[in-house]
Design a protein around this motif. Sequence first.
Motif, PDB file in Angstrom:
ATOM      1  N   GLU A 215      14.679   5.217  -6.640  1.00 48.59           N
ATOM      2  CA  GLU A 215      14.680   3.941  -5.937  1.00 48.59           C
ATOM      3  C   GLU A 215      14.256   2.817  -6.884  1.00 48.59           C
ATOM      4  OE1 GLU A 215      13.608   5.371  -1.394  1.00 48.59           O
ATOM      5  OE2 GLU A 215      11.988   4.905  -2.793  1.00 48.59           O
ATOM      6  N   THR A 216      14.404   1.575  -6.393  1.00 47.72           N
ATOM      7  CA  THR A 216      13.970   0.424  -7.159  1.00 47.72           C
ATOM      8  C   THR A 216      12.448   0.344  -7.154  1.00 47.72           C
ATOM      9  OG1 THR A 216      14.052  -1.045  -5.242  1.00 47.72           O
ATOM     10  CG2 THR A 216      16.074  -0.799  -6.548  1.00 47.72           C
ATOM     11  N   LEU A 217      11.919  -0.541  -8.000  1.00 53.10           N
ATOM     12  CA  LEU A 217      10.469  -0.630  -8.134  1.00 53.10           C
ATOM     13  C   LEU A 217       9.816  -1.099  -6.837  1.00 53.10           C
ATOM     14  CD1 LEU A 217       8.609  -1.887 -11.239  1.00 53.10           C
ATOM     15  CD2 LEU A 217       7.868  -2.676  -9.006  1.00 53.10           C
ATOM     16  N   LEU A 218      10.364  -2.129  -6.224  1.00 56.13           N
ATOM     17  CA  LEU A 218       9.755  -2.648  -5.000  1.00 56.13           C
ATOM     18  C   LEU A 218       9.808  -1.625  -3.868  1.00 56.13           C
ATOM     19  CD1 LEU A 218      11.011  -6.356  -4.991  1.00 56.13           C
ATOM     20  CD2 LEU A 218       8.743  -5.484  -5.600  1.00 56.13           C
ATOM     21  N   THR A 219      10.924  -0.929  -3.742  1.00 56.38           N
ATOM     22  CA  THR A 219      11.034   0.091  -2.698  1.00 56.38           C
ATOM     23  C   THR A 219      10.061   1.235  -2.962  1.00 56.38           C
ATOM     24  OG1 THR A 219      13.368  -0.434  -2.424  1.00 56.38           O
ATOM     25  CG2 THR A 219      12.606   1.647  -1.496  1.00 56.38           C
ATOM     26  N   ALA A 220       9.949   1.647  -4.221  1.00 50.90           N
ATOM     27  CA  ALA A 220       9.008   2.712  -4.560  1.00 50.90           C
ATOM     28  C   ALA A 220       7.573   2.286  -4.294  1.00 50.90           C
ATOM     29  CB  ALA A 220       9.182   3.109  -6.025  1.00 50.90           C
ATOM     30  N   TRP A 221       7.267   1.024  -4.575  1.00 53.16           N
ATOM     31  CA  TRP A 221       5.923   0.523  -4.295  1.00 53.16           C
ATOM     32  C   TRP A 221       5.633   0.546  -2.789  1.00 53.16           C
ATOM     33  CZ3 TRP A 221       1.390  -0.606  -6.450  1.00 53.16           C
ATOM     34  CH2 TRP A 221       0.488  -1.402  -5.730  1.00 53.16           C
ATOM     35  N   GLN A 222       6.615   0.162  -1.987  1.00 58.30           N
ATOM     36  CA  GLN A 222       6.438   0.188  -0.534  1.00 58.30           C
ATOM     37  C   GLN A 222       6.212   1.603  -0.020  1.00 58.30           C
ATOM     38  OE1 GLN A 222       9.977  -1.772   0.889  1.00 58.30           O
ATOM     39  NE2 GLN A 222       9.228  -3.823   0.401  1.00 58.30           N
ATOM     40  N   ARG A 223       6.827   2.581  -0.646  1.00 62.83           N
ATOM     41  CA  ARG A 223       6.629   3.971  -0.248  1.00 62.83           C
ATOM     42  C   ARG A 223       5.269   4.501  -0.731  1.00 62.83           C
ATOM     43  NH1 ARG A 223      10.940   6.604   1.862  1.00 62.83           N
ATOM     44  NH2 ARG A 223      12.997   5.633   1.621  1.00 62.83           N
ATOM     45  N   PHE A 224       4.818   4.014  -1.883  1.00 63.28           N
ATOM     46  CA  PHE A 224       3.569   4.507  -2.458  1.00 63.28           C
ATOM     47  C   PHE A 224       2.345   3.873  -1.811  1.00 63.28           C
ATOM     48  CE2 PHE A 224       0.325   3.575  -5.808  1.00 63.28           C
ATOM     49  CZ  PHE A 224      -0.203   4.854  -5.894  1.00 63.28           C
ATOM     50  N   TRP A 225       2.430   2.611  -1.403  1.00 64.46           N
ATOM     51  CA  TRP A 225       1.262   1.883  -0.928  1.00 64.46           C
ATOM     52  C   TRP A 225       0.590   2.531   0.287  1.00 64.46           C
ATOM     53  CZ3 TRP A 225      -2.312  -0.843  -2.767  1.00 64.46           C
ATOM     54  CH2 TRP A 225      -3.138  -1.624  -1.951  1.00 64.46           C
ATOM     55  N   PRO A 226       1.317   3.049   1.290  1.00 64.70           N
ATOM     56  CA  PRO A 226       0.630   3.727   2.404  1.00 64.70           C
ATOM     57  C   PRO A 226      -0.229   4.905   1.944  1.00 64.70           C
ATOM     58  CG  PRO A 226       2.893   3.253   3.002  1.00 64.70           C
ATOM     59  CD  PRO A 226       2.776   2.948   1.543  1.00 64.70           C
ATOM     60  N   THR A 227       0.176   5.591   0.898  1.00 66.15           N
ATOM     61  CA  THR A 227      -0.634   6.689   0.364  1.00 66.15           C
ATOM     62  C   THR A 227      -1.936   6.157  -0.213  1.00 66.15           C
ATOM     63  OG1 THR A 227       1.368   7.937  -0.168  1.00 66.15           O
ATOM     64  CG2 THR A 227      -0.655   8.607  -1.266  1.00 66.15           C
ATOM     65  N   VAL A 228      -1.881   5.031  -0.895  1.00 62.04           N
ATOM     66  CA  VAL A 228      -3.098   4.430  -1.447  1.00 62.04           C
ATOM     67  C   VAL A 228      -4.038   4.022  -0.332  1.00 62.04           C
ATOM     68  CG1 VAL A 228      -4.013   2.531  -2.838  1.00 62.04           C
ATOM     69  CG2 VAL A 228      -1.875   3.627  -3.488  1.00 62.04           C
ATOM     70  N   ARG A 229      -3.493   3.436   0.737  1.00 62.67           N
ATOM     71  CA  ARG A 229      -4.341   2.988   1.837  1.00 62.67           C
ATOM     72  C   ARG A 229      -5.003   4.154   2.566  1.00 62.67           C
ATOM     73  NH1 ARG A 229      -0.979  -0.997   5.548  1.00 62.67           N
ATOM     74  NH2 ARG A 229       0.484   0.753   5.348  1.00 62.67           N
ATOM     75  N   SER A 230      -4.247   5.221   2.800  1.00 60.52           N
ATOM     76  CA  SER A 230      -4.803   6.368   3.533  1.00 60.52           C
ATOM     77  C   SER A 230      -5.735   7.213   2.666  1.00 60.52           C
ATOM     78  CB  SER A 230      -3.668   7.244   4.081  1.00 60.52           C
ATOM     79  OG  SER A 230      -2.878   7.754   3.023  1.00 60.52           O
ATOM     80  N   GLU A 231      -5.490   7.238   1.365  1.00 59.99           N
ATOM     81  CA  GLU A 231      -6.313   8.031   0.442  1.00 59.99           C
ATOM     82  C   GLU A 231      -7.045   7.116  -0.543  1.00 59.99           C
ATOM     83  OE1 GLU A 231      -6.716  11.097   0.867  1.00 59.99           O
ATOM     84  OE2 GLU A 231      -5.016  11.707   2.111  1.00 59.99           O
TER      85      GLU A 231
END
Length: 344
Positions: A215-231
């Motif tokens: 995926e593109t960088l922005l899309t990958a960031w959107q997918r990764f950010w919920p993991t950062v928030r929960s963990e």
Amino acid sequence: MPSNIDSVSAIQDITDAIRATTAFLSPPDIQQYVKLGFLIVFLGGVGGIGPVQLLTGIGNVDTDNPVMDEPGSNTASFSDMLTTLDNSELSLIIGVVVVILLCFIGLLAVGSIFEFIFVEVLRQERIKIRAYWRQWWRQGLRLLGFRLVVGALTVIPIAVIALTVVIPLITSGNSPSFGVVIFALGICVTTIILSGLLTGLIKTFVVPVMIIQDETLLTAWQRFWPTVRSEWKEYSIYLIIRFVLQLIIGIATGLILTLSTIIFAIPAILILAAGILLGEATGIIGITLIIGAIFVFAFGILSTAILAAVPIQIFLRYYALFLLGDTNSRFDLITDRRMSVRKS
């Protein structure tokens, strides 16, 4: 969805990363080391210290210079310098700046693509630089664009603040107040820290997500950010441990390079002395020996730096990949290596 894990994975993953690094580099292979060293040169060098940091230590300012004690002298010399430049000299200066800027962007582009190649090397456990370049150069250019935007957003406010503080000193010789200097330094340091943190998270965690999700960088960031928030506890612990590791690595590698400098300086000085002595009688032999002395010294330091940098950078990247897979199994790029390390 993020996995339900204990809040100590960021600590446990250190041991796993060490085991994975040892397994990846076993048995020792000189050709493999050379290829990995070539990659790591563009990824920040030993301990993440790159050319920009090295270039900042240009030298100390002589505060006892009598010219600095005269308020109007700086203004006069600065104005004289501008007025004495003609169009050809200005064009030459602008051309040099443009060439340096293009070279910097070119190196940054190669480094951005190499970020994907390095992760792919650890994922596939095969070093195929040309094949991975063809596969990931487009994503690398996307990362380049992001780094240029972040760099601009970092440099512009720092430049504005610096000019706000420095211009009065240049034009009128009036030094800014202590409070203004502290405020300006605080803004600059905060901007640099936030920029470095964001860029580090993107290169360390979002790049693997871009690879596994394509995926593109922005899309990958959107997918990764919920993991950062929960963990967030895991990633906070990771950032603290990473900071401590960088300090330890920086000190250790500094000692190693200092020792290697002393070791390689001895034969280099002997060869240099022989070159100087023989240079008076036979110039060609003397010049050859002098060049040989410089080569021995430079090659020794560079070889030592690469020898130290390869396992360090592999360990740091493995550490991040282990944590990423532990906090979200969908982002696990090293499943086989994870299983083999944790079975042993």
